[in-house]
Design an enzyme around this catalytic site. Sequence first.
Site, PDB file in Angstrom:
ATOM      1  N   ASP A 164      42.039  32.162  48.399  1.00 33.03           N
ATOM      2  CA  ASP A 164      40.697  31.719  48.773  1.00 33.03           C
ATOM      3  C   ASP A 164      39.573  32.712  48.495  1.00 33.03           C
ATOM      4  O   ASP A 164      38.393  32.389  48.684  1.00 33.03           O
ATOM      5  CB  ASP A 164      40.672  31.313  50.256  1.00 33.03           C
ATOM      6  CG  ASP A 164      41.156  32.437  51.168  1.00 33.03           C
ATOM      7  OD1 ASP A 164      41.234  33.592  50.704  1.00 33.03           O
ATOM      8  OD2 ASP A 164      41.460  32.147  52.344  1.00 33.03           O
ATOM      9  N   ASP A 193      48.209  48.346  39.855  1.00 34.23           N
ATOM     10  CA  ASP A 193      46.825  47.870  39.915  1.00 34.23           C
ATOM     11  C   ASP A 193      46.102  48.399  41.152  1.00 34.23           C
ATOM     12  O   ASP A 193      44.913  48.182  41.309  1.00 34.23           O
ATOM     13  CB  ASP A 193      46.783  46.330  39.903  1.00 34.23           C
ATOM     14  CG  ASP A 193      47.609  45.719  41.018  1.00 34.23           C
ATOM     15  OD1 ASP A 193      48.824  45.979  41.052  1.00 34.23           O
ATOM     16  OD2 ASP A 193      47.048  45.002  41.853  1.00 34.23           O
TER      17      ASP A 193
HETATM   18  P1  AMP Z   1      46.809  43.329  46.737  1.00 31.92           P
HETATM   19  O1  AMP Z   1      48.284  43.369  46.907  1.00 31.92           O
HETATM   20  O2  AMP Z   1      46.049  43.184  48.023  1.00 31.92           O
HETATM   21  O3  AMP Z   1      46.304  44.478  45.922  1.00 31.92           O
HETATM   22  O4  AMP Z   1      46.479  41.983  45.960  1.00 31.92           O
HETATM   23  C1  AMP Z   1      47.075  41.612  44.743  1.00 31.92           C
HETATM   24  C2  AMP Z   1      46.144  40.694  43.998  1.00 31.92           C
HETATM   25  O5  AMP Z   1      45.900  39.488  44.737  1.00 31.92           O
HETATM   26  C3  AMP Z   1      44.793  41.308  43.716  1.00 31.92           C
HETATM   27  O6  AMP Z   1      44.437  40.973  42.417  1.00 31.92           O
HETATM   28  C4  AMP Z   1      43.900  40.663  44.749  1.00 31.92           C
HETATM   29  O7  AMP Z   1      42.572  40.612  44.310  1.00 31.92           O
HETATM   30  C5  AMP Z   1      44.512  39.291  44.922  1.00 31.92           C
HETATM   31  N1  AMP Z   1      44.241  38.731  46.261  1.00 31.92           N
HETATM   32  C6  AMP Z   1      44.734  39.158  47.435  1.00 31.92           C
HETATM   33  N2  AMP Z   1      44.270  38.410  48.459  1.00 31.92           N
HETATM   34  C7  AMP Z   1      43.455  37.464  47.922  1.00 31.92           C
HETATM   35  C8  AMP Z   1      42.671  36.403  48.456  1.00 31.92           C
HETATM   36  N3  AMP Z   1      42.608  36.131  49.765  1.00 31.92           N
HETATM   37  N4  AMP Z   1      41.963  35.664  47.584  1.00 31.92           N
HETATM   38  C9  AMP Z   1      42.006  35.908  46.263  1.00 31.92           C
HETATM   39  N5  AMP Z   1      42.728  36.893  45.714  1.00 31.92           N
HETATM   40  C10 AMP Z   1      43.456  37.673  46.518  1.00 31.92           C
HETATM   41 MG    MG Z   2      44.783  45.368  44.841  1.00 30.50          MG
END
Ligand code: AMP
Ligand code: MG
Length: 774
Positions: A326, A463
């Site tokens: 979202d 990332d």
């Molecule tokens: P993270 O593990 O938090 O680094 O997230 C992994 C990927 O998922 C990243 O590219 C984030 O931007 C994406 N992401 C995490 N939560 C959301 C969310 N609620 N809405 C959209 N993208 C998300």
């Molecule tokens: Mg991230």
Amino acid sequence: MLPLLSLPLPPLSQRVTHQLLPDGYTPSPTSLISTQDSTPSLIRRSRPVPHGAAFSYVSPLTLPFPYEFPKEEVKAANAATQNGGKEGIGEESAEQQYERQMNQVEGVLRRYEVAPSDLAAPAYPAKSKDGLAGYVAVGKQSQSYPSARLLGISPAALEDCLPELDVGDSFDFIAKTTGRDGPDTYSSGPMAQQPTSDEGKARYQLSDVLGGRAWPAVLPSNEAELDDFSGCGVYARKVADDWKKEDAVQRWERRKRELATRRQQSSYAGWSQAYAGHQFGSWAGQLGDGRAITLFETLNNTVDPPERWEVQLKGAGRTPYSRFADGLAVLASSVREYLGSEIIAAMGIPTSRALAVVSLPDVDVMRERRNPAAITTRLAQSWIRIGSFQLPASRADWEAVRLMGEYVSRVLFRFDGVPESQESDVQRQPWAKKLLLEAARRNARMAAGWQSVGWTHGVLNTDNISILGLTIDYGPYGFLDIFDQEATPNHSDDMARYSYKMQPSMVLFAIKHLATSLSPILGFEDKHGRAPSPGELVSMKPEDLEELSEAGEALVRADVDQTFVDETMREWKRLFRNKLALEKEEQDEKSALLDPLLEVLEGLDFTLTQRKLKDFLPVLEESVQGAADQEEGIQKAVDSFVPTWYDGTRVLEYLKDDKREQAVKWLTSFAQRTLRDLGDDGVKAAGWGTARSAGMAAHCPRFVLRNWVGQEVVQRLEEKHDTAFLQRVLEMCLHPYEEWGSARDGKSEEVLEEERRLCEVGTPLERNMPSCSS
Ligand code: AMP
Ligand code: MG
């Protein structure tokens, strides 16, 4: 002092959006505007971005997703289209019905986006030519659009990063509205009271932008000036056939022309980054900022050279990289990022910063339960990650890798001899190996910092590793309470891949992927003694590139490992010497003193056990001074201190004797080391015990943000709107070394009692961990 939108923008030569290639669907802010007008859903639809794209232009939109629009919104939108407000008709085919629904979505979304016709009248007009204006779309002016509430601003981030920012009456406003709920606590948006004073206006503007309502951009004031890159990815469609036909060289030539055009334009707007990465060790392909939008970059001109900062919202709505999610963030994860980044900064560990946290009381986010939404304003010199290099490298798009590497080298690392020009006749100094090793050293120092304070990141995917060695992407992080080398705060990390013990190796894993992503350039630079010119890599034969790539990787393999390991170890030992108030380095200190300390700490509270050590040194001085010989003095000091050192109630019964033996042994060797460090004369000079004790207090935190404390902050915000408590905990985060809980500054016993409570172990880390990406 300047309101948010009046902060200076960096020159075009330093802007991400003018130095790297944008997503070809919306190649400029003016094309974004046209797309918002024609096919607004394109901006928020997940899609693979085309070759070369380092980012996509996007504006914030804080609506629950999947978008379920209020009936009146749909009516209003339909009335404005050729549909004439007609509802669906019974005889429709499935396709027609789908088409009609899509049109409705487009129609409603359009209301929430800035339209070409809005350009002449921004809600916040620009203060200077080429300065930012703030645009508020029609839908965002309606009473049903969620307002924002400022929950907190970090005075430290303000002072360190944006000292010229005028936040108006924000601090007073937050204090005044604590413990209350309702529209009069909203700091901006359609439901908030319109401010009349200048201070009120600065706060309203700040909150309006940080809450995702007012969109900062530099755009032509006249609709007629929109360029022909316009509309519904029209540009993308226009070149669609050509895209299919063109080879890599032709593609780079086209992209180079687009970049040259873009570099001439002053139009400007926010963006989300594209990147890729390895998640939990497996290749995940294209990722990107799924819920982060950089609004603009600015310069802190009070330092020399001026420091650049990117102002980014996390949780302000969908982007082309949101995939199925979202784009929003819940209050809990936003508050955790806000407090977490500020305490890590206060401990001197490189990190992104958090300027503010804003809640959206009228937006519900669905996770395990319904949660209030919130947005963190994050600041960093750059948000480029190792995954930012991996994306173009995975597509063998070496010109895009080169552009990004040159940007990082020239603008962020300030290496000499890296020209901005993309003409091929300009000489280029090698930069790739320097960049790689600089990133390795910075990330090594960051990792050593984490280890020294017992902090675990939780999701060290490639990332989430910054090219600048900043701690970024605060998710399920945690300070270890009861120390366990195998602990990870991430409950979905079954293999404990990202445990405390593994962190440095996992950061090195990411650095190795950076080396792989740069490999043909590393090989090229070694072979030719200069960096590749624009277009040079793309015109090489694949087998030659392959050869360069292999040579490049082989060339740096040993260097990368050595540099990273040496730097981590050097910094780790330095940090622990500081914590133990030792001045001189000793060759075997890792195996003789530091590893054994970690063994003692195993099963004990990591933070308070170390903090308590400061009381040992005055005892040691007194004891040594009064004893016939040093060994006797040491033994007496150790015997009297051990029973008070650590909290024995948390040690399992059958381990108590072992732990005590370990502690006695370690304290003895620490005492011997301290006396050696002082030297004979130093030991005789009175007062070293207290002096060293103060040194330890300045390096061993008394307060860390334990998971239970963060949870209590969130709970009190949700249940009682207790922003005062948030502010109190932030204060403690900003001064982790202060003697919290002891009588000072005329504080009441009640306040001191609360400080002491907040420093306590509470419910240790293993329980109640937040989930990833909440
Ligand atoms: P993270 O593990 O938090 O680094 O997230 C992994 C990927 O998922 C990243 O590219 C984030 O931007 C994406 N992401 C995490 N939560 C959301 C969310 N609620 N809405 C959209 N993208 C998300
Ligand atoms: Mg991230």
